[in-house]
Design an enzyme around this catalytic site. Structure first.
Site, mmCIF file in Angstrom:
data_model
loop_
_atom_site.group_PDB
_atom_site.id
_atom_site.type_symbol
_atom_site.label_atom_id
_atom_site.label_comp_id
_atom_site.label_asym_id
_atom_site.label_seq_id
_atom_site.Cartn_x
_atom_site.Cartn_y
_atom_site.Cartn_z
ATOM 1 N N TRP A 100 -6.604 8.644 -4.053
ATOM 2 C CA TRP A 100 -5.598 9.387 -4.241
ATOM 3 C C TRP A 100 -5.671 10.391 -5.306
ATOM 4 O O TRP A 100 -5.112 11.501 -5.412
ATOM 5 C CB TRP A 100 -4.083 8.401 -4.402
ATOM 6 N N ASP A 171 1.050 9.119 -11.292
ATOM 7 C CA ASP A 171 1.330 8.800 -10.181
ATOM 8 C C ASP A 171 1.418 7.415 -9.819
ATOM 9 O O ASP A 171 0.414 6.734 -10.060
ATOM 10 C CB ASP A 171 0.186 9.220 -9.122
ATOM 11 N N LYS A 195 6.825 1.976 -1.169
ATOM 12 C CA LYS A 195 6.217 0.549 -1.315
ATOM 13 C C LYS A 195 7.099 -0.316 -2.140
ATOM 14 O O LYS A 195 7.644 -1.316 -1.749
ATOM 15 C CB LYS A 195 4.920 1.084 -2.283
HETATM 16 C C1 LIG Z 1 -1.258 5.936 -5.308
HETATM 17 C C2 LIG Z 1 -0.799 6.809 -3.981
HETATM 18 N N1 LIG Z 1 -0.564 8.061 -4.302
HETATM 19 C C3 LIG Z 1 -0.200 8.976 -3.390
HETATM 20 C C4 LIG Z 1 0.141 8.380 -2.283
HETATM 21 C C5 LIG Z 1 0.562 9.424 -0.945
HETATM 22 O O1 LIG Z 1 1.849 9.116 -0.620
HETATM 23 P P1 LIG Z 1 2.626 9.905 0.375
HETATM 24 O O2 LIG Z 1 2.098 9.417 1.800
HETATM 25 O O3 LIG Z 1 3.772 9.688 0.140
HETATM 26 O O4 LIG Z 1 2.648 11.423 0.023
HETATM 27 C C6 LIG Z 1 0.127 7.073 -1.755
HETATM 28 C C7 LIG Z 1 0.218 6.510 -0.569
HETATM 29 O O5 LIG Z 1 0.113 5.551 -0.271
HETATM 30 C C8 LIG Z 1 -0.594 6.180 -2.880
HETATM 31 O O6 LIG Z 1 -0.480 4.901 -2.628
#
Ligand SMILES: Cc1ncc(COP(=O)(O)O)c(C=O)c1O
Length: 360
Positions: A100, A171, A195
């Site tokens: 991520w 994040d 989550k």
């Molecule tokens: C730490 C983290 N950042 C970003 C995301 C991406 O999130 P989204 O699907 O809401 O764009 C996730 C998704 O599981 C994540 O776990």
């Protein structure tokens, strides 16, 4: 058969929340309408969004000089909104701790007028640890971006490192409301809801007011200042997601707030880590001091055996235990709403599987 949902997201929600949503589904507060049918300008919805914000402020002790925004587009849209609003014509620093983080870095790099520097990375060891932060970093940078919990790799920042006067952007998608971080240590926090907060489709942003962009962004929907000025009602927000988030915040409060929830989360994680440590079959691919209490990957070291375990687990009602395709093996995501009985049941199943497969 009891189903335990170990999904990394969308993930398990508190049963009490779903029951309340069910009981209010057809007739919300004698309106004769469901929450989904309410106008976002109605007083009933205004009360929902305001209560959600107030509860989140209380749970996370969010200081008054921070705005709380309820947006859409997932955490992934924040990968672009953050540099677009905070770093145009400037340098942005990133700590690369997993898949991520990498996506956040490429989104920032895609903007012509943002200079991106990766100041630390754990990619050399497949992101199995949290890297040391250099003692000196560019103090004129717009921000430094970290991923507080790496959902796929199962690592987390136990404490937020000091970056001097550079604002920290986090994040926090997979460990918001599941840690004792202090909001004042961050300039901006964002999290996809799916989550620890509620259904997918809602993204929460907490931003310090002095970081709000002074100049309008070309696309109004991507403009933090405009969203803040309109109290997240610039357009139709994800009303049902905000309603469920409000119910989840009420539930977290009833569990003793973030402190109560975190104590329970630590207990759940400790049980599973102890079982992994005591096992001759299963092991954790993650360095001890970097381990997440939320997402816990484990492997046997034999892909066929991992596959057999996942198949047998599924047949017993352990859903979504398969590790992310980039890591393999298994991953237990133990979000706030995941019950401790599910962890105990998983451990009993792991012990049985180990006995049947040559373990001691
Ligand atoms: C730490 C983290 N950042 C970003 C995301 C991406 O999130 P989204 O699907 O809401 O764009 C996730 C998704 O599981 C994540 O776990």
């Amino acid at each position: 058969m009891t189903i335990y949902n170990f999904s990394a997201g969308p993930a398990v929600l508190p049963k009490a929340v779903l029951e309340t949503a069910q009981s209010e589904m057809l007739d919300y507060k004698s309106s004769g309408m469901s929450v989904m049918e309410l106008s976002h300008r109605s007083s009933l919805f205004e009360e929902i969004i305001q209560t959600a914000e107030n509860l989140l402020r209380e749970l996370m002790a969010i200081p008054d000089n921070y705005k709380v925004l309820f947006l859409q587009g997932g955490a992934s849209l924040q990968f672009t909104m953050v540099p677009l609003n905070l770093a145009q014509g400037k340098k942005a620093l990133y700590v690369n701790t997993g898949s991520w983080s990498k996506k956040a870095i490429s989104a920032a790099k895609a903007l012509d007028n943002v200079e991106v520097e990766v100041i630390a990375s754990s990619e050399d060891k497949n992101f199995t640890y949290i890297p040391e932060i250099p003692k000196t970093i560019d103090q004129n940078a717009a921000y430094v971006h970290i991923t507080t919990n790496n959902t796929i790799e199962g690592t987390a920042f136990e404490k937020i490192p000091s970056f001097g006067k550079v604002p920290v952007v986090a994040d926090m998608s997979s460990n918001i409301l599941a840690n004792d971080y202090k909001v004042e240590d961050f300039g901006l926090i964002y999290a996809g809801a799916q989550k620890n907060i509620g259904p997918a489709g809602l993204t929460v942003v907490i931003v310090r007011e002095d970081l709000l962009n002074k100049k309008a962004i070309f696309a109004p929907m991507l403009d933090y200042a405009l969203q803040a000025k309109n109290n997240s009602l610039y357009n139709t927000p994800p009303t049902y997601g905000i309603y469920i988030a409000k119910l989840v915040f009420e539930w977290v409060k009833a569990q003793g707030g973030v402190a109560g929830i975190t104590a329970e989360d630590r207990k759940k994680a400790q049980l599973l880590y102890d079982a992994i440590e005591n096992s001759h079959l299963f092991k954790s691919p993650v360095e001890k001091k970097s381990r997440s209490i939320t997402n816990i990957p484990f492997i046997t070291g034999d892909e066929d055996l991992d596959k057999a375990f996942n198949q047998a687990a599924l047949a017993q009602g352990f859903e979504n235990l398969k590790g992310h395709r980039s890591v393999g093996g298994m991953r237990a995501s133990l979000y706030n709403a995941f019950p401790i009985e599910g962890v105990e049941a998983l451990i009993a199943f792991m012990e049985k599987f180990e006995k049947e497969n040559g373990g001691e």
